[in-house]
Design a protein around this motif. Structure first.
Motif, PDB file in Angstrom:
ATOM      1  N   GLY A  87       0.832  -1.192   0.000  1.00  0.00           N
ATOM      2  CA  GLY A  87       0.000   0.000   0.000  1.00  0.00           C
ATOM      3  C   GLY A  87       0.867   1.243   0.000  1.00  0.00           C
ATOM      4  O   GLY A  87       2.095   1.186  -0.036  1.00  0.00           O
ATOM      5  N   GLU A 137      -2.564   6.617   1.091  1.00  0.00           N
ATOM      6  CA  GLU A 137      -3.840   6.040   1.503  1.00  0.00           C
ATOM      7  C   GLU A 137      -3.947   5.960   3.023  1.00  0.00           C
ATOM      8  O   GLU A 137      -5.035   6.109   3.588  1.00  0.00           O
ATOM      9  CB  GLU A 137      -4.048   4.664   0.871  1.00  0.00           C
ATOM     10  N   LEU A 157      -6.907   7.958   5.086  1.00  0.00           N
ATOM     11  CA  LEU A 157      -7.820   7.263   5.991  1.00  0.00           C
ATOM     12  C   LEU A 157      -7.768   7.830   7.393  1.00  0.00           C
ATOM     13  O   LEU A 157      -8.807   8.129   7.999  1.00  0.00           O
ATOM     14  CB  LEU A 157      -7.483   5.768   6.022  1.00  0.00           C
ATOM     15  N   GLU A 208     -13.397   0.219   8.542  1.00  0.00           N
ATOM     16  CA  GLU A 208     -12.595   0.703   7.417  1.00  0.00           C
ATOM     17  C   GLU A 208     -11.485  -0.281   7.033  1.00  0.00           C
ATOM     18  O   GLU A 208     -11.266  -0.560   5.848  1.00  0.00           O
ATOM     19  CB  GLU A 208     -11.969   2.060   7.771  1.00  0.00           C
ATOM     20  N   VAL A 209     -10.782  -0.797   8.024  1.00  0.00           N
ATOM     21  CA  VAL A 209      -9.547  -1.553   7.781  1.00  0.00           C
ATOM     22  C   VAL A 209      -9.833  -3.023   7.488  1.00  0.00           C
ATOM     23  O   VAL A 209      -9.193  -3.626   6.617  1.00  0.00           O
ATOM     24  CB  VAL A 209      -8.604  -1.419   8.992  1.00  0.00           C
ATOM     25  N   ARG A 265     -14.029  -3.061   4.935  1.00  0.00           N
ATOM     26  CA  ARG A 265     -14.071  -2.382   3.638  1.00  0.00           C
ATOM     27  C   ARG A 265     -12.791  -2.551   2.823  1.00  0.00           C
ATOM     28  O   ARG A 265     -12.843  -2.707   1.605  1.00  0.00           O
ATOM     29  CB  ARG A 265     -14.374  -0.893   3.838  1.00  0.00           C
ATOM     30  N   ARG A 266     -11.634  -2.514   3.479  1.00  0.00           N
ATOM     31  CA  ARG A 266     -10.376  -2.560   2.734  1.00  0.00           C
ATOM     32  C   ARG A 266      -9.660  -3.904   2.802  1.00  0.00           C
ATOM     33  O   ARG A 266      -8.751  -4.160   2.018  1.00  0.00           O
ATOM     34  CB  ARG A 266      -9.433  -1.453   3.251  1.00  0.00           C
ATOM     35  N   ASN A 267     -10.034  -4.753   3.774  1.00  0.00           N
ATOM     36  CA  ASN A 267      -9.405  -6.067   3.927  1.00  0.00           C
ATOM     37  C   ASN A 267      -7.886  -5.965   4.088  1.00  0.00           C
ATOM     38  O   ASN A 267      -7.128  -6.787   3.574  1.00  0.00           O
ATOM     39  CB  ASN A 267      -9.749  -6.971   2.733  1.00  0.00           C
ATOM     40  N   TRP A 268      -7.450  -4.954   4.804  1.00  0.00           N
ATOM     41  CA  TRP A 268      -6.022  -4.798   5.058  1.00  0.00           C
ATOM     42  C   TRP A 268      -5.536  -5.798   6.103  1.00  0.00           C
ATOM     43  O   TRP A 268      -4.379  -6.223   6.065  1.00  0.00           O
ATOM     44  CB  TRP A 268      -5.733  -3.379   5.559  1.00  0.00           C
ATOM     45  N   ARG A 297       1.020  -1.902   7.142  1.00  0.00           N
ATOM     46  CA  ARG A 297       0.979  -1.548   5.723  1.00  0.00           C
ATOM     47  C   ARG A 297       2.323  -1.095   5.173  1.00  0.00           C
ATOM     48  O   ARG A 297       2.693  -1.454   4.056  1.00  0.00           O
ATOM     49  CB  ARG A 297      -0.054  -0.435   5.495  1.00  0.00           C
ATOM     50  N   SER A 331       0.577   7.329   9.962  1.00  0.00           N
ATOM     51  CA  SER A 331      -0.772   7.003  10.421  1.00  0.00           C
ATOM     52  C   SER A 331      -1.054   7.624  11.781  1.00  0.00           C
ATOM     53  O   SER A 331      -2.117   8.230  11.999  1.00  0.00           O
ATOM     54  CB  SER A 331      -0.965   5.484  10.493  1.00  0.00           C
ATOM     55  N   ASN A 334     -20.964   4.053   5.787  1.00  0.00           N
ATOM     56  CA  ASN A 334     -19.673   4.421   6.355  1.00  0.00           C
ATOM     57  C   ASN A 334     -19.877   5.281   7.594  1.00  0.00           C
ATOM     58  O   ASN A 334     -20.776   6.123   7.648  1.00  0.00           O
ATOM     59  CB  ASN A 334     -18.862   5.194   5.301  1.00  0.00           C
TER      60      ASN A 334
END
Length: 384
Positions: free
Chosen positions: A9, A13, A17, A39-40, A43-46, A78, A87, A366
């Motif tokens: 990533g 981004e 976020l 979110e993590v 939605r993003r599958n991080w 990430r 972050s 969201n």
């Protein structure tokens, strides 16, 4: 355990976020962690939900603001140390700017802007957001029926006033002994609980000078950030004992106003330090206080993150993490119940809560939209 990772990533981004979460992160760490989960993970599958839970449990066992440390953990996963730095900083900056601005206004006019009409809508929405996250996280955390008594026991202990760190550690140790069916022994991966208290007794006994020295302000908030466990009430005790009683830099009322601003603005409540720093020593004071109180969290998280996968691979420590994760969810549930009792007292609050719950559970909106819309609805209902 599968965990989409690692060091992939872009920094952009991450900044995008966590700036967003920094602006909408009302309701304390439980609410913000709920937003991060959405979110993590969703939605993003991080991250896998299991690994996200491991990080949540770990942040409860080190000093500092849990939601901020979760932002740092996600950033580390990430993009390594660079991701951790951007972050954490992106999450802190919005709240620091808001509280710092209010601190400047307070210094100039002795009052702060009125935000209660908007909070009347945000608070019920936060309850719905947390409940949505608890449902998602609970499905992952409750791996077996054996974990349920641990969660219940921790929740009861918290309701009876047992401190968060004692309850979480107790739940983890019980899980390690019971779930692992092994003899209780010290964890092999040492350094899990990190603390770096600073001895400042020589400074704390000095009388307050006419001006507030930046070095003394910085050392004080460095100490607070290094040893602070627990809720905002613990922060109040630290600030009252030194800034009010020992040094006389603030009055009791000024302290309460500062803490109130830290609580009603989004993001970490520790940005109360920004408000105090600006109020006492202008913009330089705000910068020094903010950096000092958050630096320990960056250090602790950077040390802790690489250890967590090793703990998961140990049978004994995996049982410990499973129990701590359930205990952390019990803590979030207790906080949510207490918030609900305090907030859901009149029909406008219930109206916003029901609408928010439908948005979260049915429409999967969201959290940014839920918070923003609820603030407007809450303000409008205050006019009726």
């Amino acid at each position: 355990m599968s965990c989409p990772q690692s060091h992939t990533g872009t920094l952009r981004e991450l900044i995008s976020l966590f700036l967003k979460l920094g602006f909408i992160g009302f309701g304390g760490p439980a609410a913000t962690i709920a937003m991060m989960d959405d979110e993590v993970v969703s939605r993003r599958n991080w991250l896998s939900r299991e690994h996200f839970l491991d990080l949540v449990g770990a942040t409860n066992l080190i000093p500092g603001p849990n939601s901020t440390e979760m932002a740092m953990h996600v950033g580390y996963e990430r993009r390594g140390l660079a991701g951790l730095a951007v972050s954490g900083t992106a999450f802190i900056v919005p709240a620091a700017l808001m509280t710092g601005t209010m601190g400047a206004l307070y210094a100039a006019y002795g009052s702060t802007p009125e935000v209660e009409p908007f909070l009347a809508g945000i608070k019920p929405a936060v309850i719905a957001i947390i409940l949505g996250a608890l449902l998602r996280l609970g499905k992952t955390a409750l791996k077996s029926i054996s974990l349920v008594p641990i969660g219940i026991g921790v929740g009861v202990a918290l309701l009876f006033g047992v401190s968060e760190i004692v309850a979480l550690l107790g739940g983890g140790i019980l899980g390690m002994a019971w779930l692992g069916s092994l003899r209780l022994r010290a964890p092999s991966a040492g350094g899990f609980i990190l603390a770096a208290p600073f001895s400042l007794s020589s400074y704390l006994v000095q009388a307050a000078p006419p001006d507030v020295p930046l070095w003394k302000l910085g050392l004080f908030f460095l100490k607070v950030g290094s040893v602070l466990y627990g809720s905002g009430y613990v922060l109040i005790a630290f600030l009252e004992g030194n800034l009010v009683t020992d040094w006389g830099w603030l009055t009791e009322q000024q302290l309460l106003d500062a803490v109130a601003i830290g609580q009603v603005t989004p993001g970490p409540v520790l940005t109360t330090a920004t408000f105090i720093g600006v109020f006492l020593a202008g913009i330089p004071g705000g910068i020094v206080a903010t950096v000092a109180i958050f630096v320990p969290s960056f250090v602790f998280t950077a040390i802790l993150n690489p250890i967590i996968p090793k703990l998961r691979h140990s049978a004994v420590m995996a049982s410990f993490l499973d129990a701590v994760n359930v205990s952390a969810l019990a803590l979030m549930l207790v906080v949510t119940v207490e918030l609900g009792i305090a907030v859901l007292t009149l029909w406008p609050a219930w109206t916003v809560f029901v609408l928010s719950a439908v948005s979260v559970f049915r429409w999967r909106l969201n959290a940014a939209y839920v918070v923003t819309g609820s603030a407007v609805i809450g303000w409008a209902l205050q006019l009726i």
